[in-house]
Design a protein around this motif. Structure first.
Motif, PDB file in Angstrom:
ATOM      1  N   ASP A   1      -8.303   3.220   4.570  1.00 21.49           N
ATOM      2  CA  ASP A   1      -8.610   2.126   3.648  1.00 21.49           C
ATOM      3  C   ASP A   1      -9.377   1.062   4.424  1.00 21.49           C
ATOM      4  O   ASP A   1      -8.762   0.162   4.993  1.00 21.49           O
ATOM      5  CB  ASP A   1      -7.320   1.485   3.104  1.00 21.49           C
TER       6      ASP A   1
ATOM      7  N   TRP B   1      -4.505  -9.093   4.117  1.00 19.56           N
ATOM      8  CA  TRP B   1      -4.045  -7.731   4.385  1.00 19.56           C
ATOM      9  C   TRP B   1      -3.273  -7.761   5.691  1.00 19.56           C
ATOM     10  O   TRP B   1      -3.722  -8.383   6.675  1.00 19.56           O
ATOM     11  CB  TRP B   1      -5.245  -6.797   4.501  1.00 19.56           C
TER      12      TRP B   1
ATOM     13  N   ARG C   1       0.841  -1.191   0.000  1.00 14.26           N
ATOM     14  CA  ARG C   1       0.000   0.000   0.000  1.00 14.26           C
ATOM     15  C   ARG C   1       0.879   1.244   0.000  1.00 14.26           C
ATOM     16  O   ARG C   1       0.675   2.169  -0.783  1.00 14.26           O
ATOM     17  CB  ARG C   1      -0.926   0.005   1.223  1.00 14.26           C
TER      18      ARG C   1
ATOM     19  N   LEU D   1     -11.587  -3.456   0.428  1.00 18.55           N
ATOM     20  CA  LEU D   1     -10.545  -3.567  -0.589  1.00 18.55           C
ATOM     21  C   LEU D   1     -10.725  -4.789  -1.477  1.00 18.55           C
ATOM     22  O   LEU D   1     -10.330  -4.785  -2.633  1.00 18.55           O
ATOM     23  CB  LEU D   1      -9.157  -3.629   0.076  1.00 18.55           C
TER      24      LEU D   1
ATOM     25  N   ARG E   1      -6.518  -0.862  -4.302  1.00 16.39           N
ATOM     26  CA  ARG E   1      -7.916  -1.171  -4.634  1.00 16.39           C
ATOM     27  C   ARG E   1      -8.076  -1.385  -6.138  1.00 16.39           C
ATOM     28  O   ARG E   1      -8.716  -2.350  -6.582  1.00 16.39           O
ATOM     29  CB  ARG E   1      -8.838  -0.049  -4.152  1.00 16.39           C
TER      30      ARG E   1
END
Length: 392
Positions: free
Chosen positions: A211, A221, A170, A216, A182
Motif C-alpha cells: 500500500d 498513517w 488496514r 492512499l 483506500r
C-alpha cells in the motif's frame, strides 16, 4: 464462515529461513503478529550499535546521530511508499496514534469515529482524548464477515456533521480482517471533503501488503515494522499529509521541538535509537528471503494451520484472507470475555507450550494464529492436539 473440509496443502519451507531466528524451538510460536521475532542478523546489527553507544555515549548521541536517523527514516519510508520528509520514526503505532489525537484541537461535541474492530490501546487513547476535550467517540459496528462494500458503508454511516476524525485499521488486530482503507478514504472525501481527517492504523501492514502510503490519500498513517518487516521492537513510522505537518506536536518536548516535524518527534534525548538504526537490516533480510515468497509461504501456512486447529475444536473456518494471521472461533462460552481470554492464553502457553493471540470479541472467544517463516506444520498440530482437552 465455512465448515472445515479439506485441509489446504502445507507450503514448502523456505530453505534456511528457520536458521535466521533464535526462538526457543520447544515452543510453538504462533503469535508473531503481537511482538514479532527479530532475525539473528538484525539482533547482531543492533548489538553493534549498542556497543558503539556504550563505548562513547557522548559521541554517539552528539555527533551525527540526527543525520543517521534521517537516513534510516528515508530508507524505511521508501519501503512503505511514504514521503520521507513527511514521515517520522516513532516507537509503535499506538504512540503514533496518540500523537495524532493530541495534535488535533477537538471541540466539545466533535466526534472521533472508529470501528468495533479497532485496537484496544487506540480506543483507550480516543476515550482519554474525549474526556480531555469533550469530544465524542462513535463506534461503527462492522460484521466479522463483512465484505468491502459493507465495511465502507458502516464507516460512512457513522459519520455526521460533527465528525472530525475517522480511524480505520488496514489489518485489524483482534479479528485479522483486511479493511479497504483506500475505498473508505475515497468515500469519506466524496462525502465530507477535507472536513473529516482520516488516520489509517496500519500496525500490521508493512511487510504484508503493498500500500504505497502516498497513494492512499490519508491524512495520517502509522505502521509498525517490528511485526512483519523484521525490525527490532520499537520501530514504527508515522506519515502525515502536508496540510497537517505544521500542526503535529510531540508528546514530549525536547531540544528539537522547534525544528518541527519530523525531527521534533524523533529526537528525545537519551532514547535508545538502536532499534531504528538496525531496522534497515531487517528489510535486507526480508528482501534476501524474497518478499513475495515470504508472504505466500506465511499466508498458506496460516490457512493450513487454521484448518488443522479448527478441525480439532469443531469450529467453522472464516473465509481465507490471504494474510499470515487467521482466526479460529472457539466454542460458545469459551474465553468469551477479556479476563477469561487472558487466562486461557496463559494456560495454552504454560500447558501446551504454544504462544497464540486470543481475544474476546462481541462475547465470543477467537484464537488468532500467526505464521512466519520459522514456523512448521508441527507447531499448529501441537496446539490442535492439546487444545480440545484444555477448553473442556
Amino acid at each position: 464462515m465455512n465448515k472445515p473440509t479439506r485441509v489446504p496443502d502445507r507450503p514448502e519451507p523456505i530453505p534456511g529461513a528457520r536458521l535466521l531466528f533464535s526462538n526457543d524451538a520447544t515452543v510453538a510460536q504462533l503469535n508473531h503478529g503481537s511482538f514479532g521475532m527479530v532475525p539473528v542478523p538484525v539482533q547482531r546489527a543492533q548489538q553493534r550499535f549498542r556497543d558503539e553507544m556504550e563505548a562513547n555515549p557522548h559521541r554517539f548521541f552528539s555527533v551525527g546521530l540526527e543525520e543517521r536517523i534521517a537516513h534510516v527514516r528515508r530508507h524505511l519510508a521508501t519501503f512503505v511508499g511514504a514521503d520521507p520528509e513527511g514521515t517520522a520514526l516513532v516507537d509503535n503505532a499506538t504512540t503514533g496514534s496518540s500523537i495524532v489525537l493530541s495534535s488535533i484541537p477537538f471541540g466539545t461535541g466533535e466526534e472521533i469515529v472508529t470501528t468495533d474492530h479497532g485496537y484496544g490501546a487506540v480506543d483507550l487513547a480516543v476515550d482519554e482524548t474525549c474526556r480531555r476535550t469533550g469530544a465524542v467517540h462513535r463506534v461503527a459496528p462492522v460484521p466479522l464477515t463483512a465484505d468491502d462494500a459493507t465495511v465502507t458503508a458502516a464507516v460512512l454511516a457513522a459519520i455526521t456533521p460533527r465528525t472530525r476524525l475517522v480511524i480505520v485499521d488496514r489489518i485489524t488486530a483482534a479479528t485479522a480482517r483486511l479493511f479497504p482503507v483506500r475505498r473508505i478514504i475515497q468515500e469519506v472525501r466524496a462525502t465530507a471533503g477535507d472536513r473529516v481527517a482520516v488516520l489509517v492504523d496500519a500496525a500490521h501492514a508493512p511487510g504484508i501488503v503493498d500500500d504505497p502510503v502516498r497513494e492512499l490519500g490519508a491524512d495520517f498513517w502509522v505502521g509498525n515494522l517490528h511485526k512483519w518487516a523484521f525490525a527490532p521492537r520499537g520501530t514504527a513510522l508515522l506519515s502525515v499529509a502536508p496540510a497537517w505537518r505544521a500542526r503535529i506536536r510531540p508528546l514530549v518536548l525536547s531540544w528539537s521541538t522547534e525544528a518541527g516535524f519530523p525531527a521534533s518527534l524523533e529526537w528525545v534525548g537519551a532514547h535508545d535509537y538502536t532499534p531504528w538504526l538496525a531496522a534497515p537490516t531487517g528489510l535486507f533480510v526480508l528482501r534476501s528471503l524474497g518478499i513475495d515468497a515470504v508472504r505466500e509461504h506465511n499466508a498458506a501456512l496460516a490457512e493450513h494451520g487454521q484448518h488443522v486447529v479448527a478441525a480439532a475444536v469443531g469450529a467453522e473456518v472464516p473465509a481465507p484472507t490471504g494474510l499470515p494471521m487467521t482466526l479460529v472461533p472457539l466454542p460458545e462460552g469459551v474465553a468469551a470475555e477479556l479476563t477469561a481470554a487472558v487466562a486461557l492464553r496463559r494456560r495454552i502457553s504454560d500447558e501446551l507450550g504454544a504462544e497464540v493471540g486470543l481475544s474476546a470479541w462481541h462475547g465470543r472467544g477467537y484464537l488468532r494464529l500467526s505464521a512466519q517463516v520459522y514456523n512448521r506444520v508441527d507447531d499448529f498440530q501441537r496446539l490442535a492436539e492439546g487444545l480440545p482437552k484444555l477448553i473442556r
